[in-house]
Design an enzyme around this catalytic site. Structure first.
Site, short mmCIF file in Angstrom:
data_model
loop_
_atom_site.label_atom_id
_atom_site.label_comp_id
_atom_site.label_asym_id
_atom_site.label_seq_id
_atom_site.Cartn_x
_atom_site.Cartn_y
_atom_site.Cartn_z
N HIS A 162 0.88 -1.17 0.00
CA HIS A 162 0.00 0.00 0.00
C HIS A 162 0.92 1.22 0.00
O HIS A 162 2.00 1.18 0.60
CB HIS A 162 -0.84 0.10 1.28
N ASP A 165 2.33 1.90 3.35
CA ASP A 165 3.30 0.95 3.94
C ASP A 165 4.71 1.41 3.62
O ASP A 165 5.60 1.35 4.47
CB ASP A 165 3.21 -0.46 3.34
N HIS A 217 -10.49 -14.48 3.59
CA HIS A 217 -11.70 -13.75 3.19
C HIS A 217 -12.76 -14.74 2.70
O HIS A 217 -13.96 -14.55 2.96
CB HIS A 217 -11.40 -12.74 2.09
N ASP A 231 -10.43 -12.13 10.83
CA ASP A 231 -9.43 -12.33 9.78
C ASP A 231 -8.05 -12.48 10.44
O ASP A 231 -7.36 -11.49 10.66
CB ASP A 231 -9.48 -11.08 8.87
N ASP A 290 -5.37 -13.99 9.36
CA ASP A 290 -4.24 -13.85 8.42
C ASP A 290 -3.03 -14.70 8.80
O ASP A 290 -1.91 -14.21 8.89
CB ASP A 290 -3.79 -12.38 8.35
N ASP A 313 -0.29 -12.64 2.19
CA ASP A 313 -0.99 -11.64 3.00
C ASP A 313 -1.23 -12.27 4.36
O ASP A 313 -2.37 -12.61 4.72
CB ASP A 313 -2.29 -11.22 2.30
C1 XUL Z 1 -7.26 -6.88 4.24
C2 XUL Z 1 -6.45 -7.26 3.07
C3 XUL Z 1 -5.66 -6.17 2.45
C4 XUL Z 1 -5.57 -6.24 0.98
C5 XUL Z 1 -4.86 -5.08 0.36
O1 XUL Z 1 -8.01 -7.91 4.78
O2 XUL Z 1 -6.44 -8.40 2.67
O3 XUL Z 1 -4.42 -6.17 3.07
O4 XUL Z 1 -4.93 -7.41 0.56
O5 XUL Z 1 -5.43 -3.87 0.70
CO CO Z 2 -5.40 -9.31 1.06
#
Ligand code: XUL
Ligand code: CO
Length: 438
Positions: A102, A105, A272, A308, A310, A340
């Site tokens: 991003h 970042d 997701h 989430d 991750d 991610d």
């Molecule tokens: C958030 C997510 C983000 C996107 C990019 O859940 O996955 O980090 O991948 O904005």
């Molecule tokens: Co993502």
């Protein structure tokens, strides 16, 4: 890259499945050929800058725990460049060929837009230099349209036109920088594009504004000659109660409704999918069936925690299912496998970042090899084909050829007694998959 940020850790080598070295690949052997391509060209592994370099590992109950000696926490361009140096050292040591970021970042968000843009340009020059030195490429860029308080009610779906304008300016700049860095793609993750309650929300208006926002991005892409692929990344909830890009099917429907389907593919993220109550292979299949499987955000969720999380993906059954979908869809074109994912809050030492990526890369390397063998052997695909064989001849063929009518089917049905379809054989197929898990 002057200073070494991960001292004591050498470039991670492939040492095969029997090695006792925890800082080695057991399965990911980048130049090994699987089918017609090298492993590294099938998998196109990418580092997510926001997790690997920047995430301090806070949670709703406490602050960050992580040691990040490369980041002094200041908003200076100098600090941002040092973080970039650490990132490129990390990617080189792990043979990660791509990265994603991003805007916020890689460079700090400063008091006003112009100052933030200038900082981003300065860091982008440095990133360009590092890319050139290492051969590492930008898989995709994106703009952070969700952290700043101004985006509390959305960015491209904000009820406030000035917020909408700032979001547009931010995306314009992030696209410029992505283009300048030779990015292969640009991702739109909905961030706060959604709502909490319909009591205060005009959903129709918000979606029309979002569609226009994306059309402006398509126009600007043409204008600057950016050839990278646009992606939309579905997610059903978090941070909003209802996210507009809730799953692959909802994204495809939105893109179709607003004439955007030719310009976007999907970036499917495992956690997701889980939050949308889908298996990730379902989401990949929905995207692939529409010719829109673009890229993957690789992670996994904790099924006992409802958010989430991750986490790094280590489940070989899951990576096998994912690789089956990806290989059948013809593999990545512009996309890649972007981790991610973040280490757990307890795993606070820099070395944990290596263990995490090694595990994820090995899990996908195994999934790739297993999926390739399953496809080569053909038993699974033959079973599925045979299951639909009644649509390849007789009355079924008239359906496949779209010649059937209710009348022609009724005529056929009246001649039939009761019909019992063949067994779905789910358990037999699960056993078949287990035979490959050696
Ligand atoms: C958030 C997510 C983000 C996107 C990019 O859940 O996955 O980090 O991948 O904005
Ligand atoms: Co993502």
């Amino acid at each position: 890259m002057s200073q070494e940020h991960f001292p004591g850790i050498k470039k991670i080598a492939y040492e095969g499945p029997n090695t006792k070295n925890r800082l080695a690949f057991r399965h990911y052997n980048p130049d090994e050929i699987v089918g017609k391509k090298k492993m590294k060209d099938h998998l196109r592994f990418s580092m997510a800058y926001w997790h690997a370099m920047k995430n301090p590992l806070g949670d709703p109950f406490g602050g960050g725990t992580r040691q990040r000696p490369w980041d002094d926490g200041s908003d200076s361009v100098e600090n941002a460049k040092r973080v970039a140096d650490a990132g490129f050292e990390f990617m080189q040591k792990l043979s990660l060929d791509y990265y994603c970021f991003h805007d916020r970042d890689v460079a700090p968000e400063l008091g006003d837009l112009q100052a933030s843009n200038d900082a981003l340009d300065a860091v982008a020059d440095h990133l360009k230099k590092l890319q050139k030195q290492t051969g590492i490429k930008l898989l995709w860029g994106t703009a952070c349209l969700f952290s700043h308080p101004r985006y509390m009610q959305g960015a491209a779906t904000s009820p406030n036109a000035d917020v909408y304008a700032i979001a547009a300016a931010q995306v314009k700049k992030a696209m410029d920088v992505t283009h300048r860095l030779g990015g292969l793609g640009y991702t739109f993750w909905g961030g706060r594009e959604g709502y909490s309650t319909l009591l205060n929300t005009d959903m129709k208006r918000e979606l029309a504004n979002l569609a226009h926002f994306l059309h402006m991005a398509v126009d600007y892409k043409k204008k600057i000659g950016f050839k990278g692929q646009f992606y939309i990344e579905p997610k059903p909830r978090e941070p909003s109660t209802h996210q507009y890009d809730s799953d692959a099917a909802a994204c495809l429907n939105f893109l179709r409704e607003f004439n955007l389907l030719d310009h976007f593919k999907l970036n499917i993220e495992t956690n997701h999918a889980t939050l949308a109550l889908h298996r990730v292979e379902h989401e990949l299949n929905v995207a692939a069936n529409a010719g829109a499987l673009g890229s993957i955000d690789a992670n996994t969720g904790d099924e006992l925690i409802g958010w989430d999380t991750d986490q790094f993906p280590t489940n070989i059954y899951m990576t096998t299912q994912m690789m089956l979908q990806l290989l059948r869809a013809g593999g990545f074109k512009t996309g890649g496998m972007n981790f991610d994912a973040k280490v757990r809050r307890e795993s606070h030492e820099p070395i944990d970042l290596f263990h995490a990526h090694i595990g994820g890369m090995d899990a996908f390397a195994r999934g790739l090899k297993i999926a390739h063998r399953i496809i080569q052997d053909g038993d699974l695909d033959r079973f599925v084909k045979t299951r639909y064989a009644t649509f390849d001849s007789g009355i079924g063929k008239t359906v496949t050829a779209k010649k059937a009518t209710f009348e022609s089917l009724e005529k056929h049905a009246l001649k039939l007694g009761d019909v019992v379809p063949a067994s779905g054989r789910q358990e037999m197929l699960e056993n078949l998959i287990n035979d490959y898990m050696d």
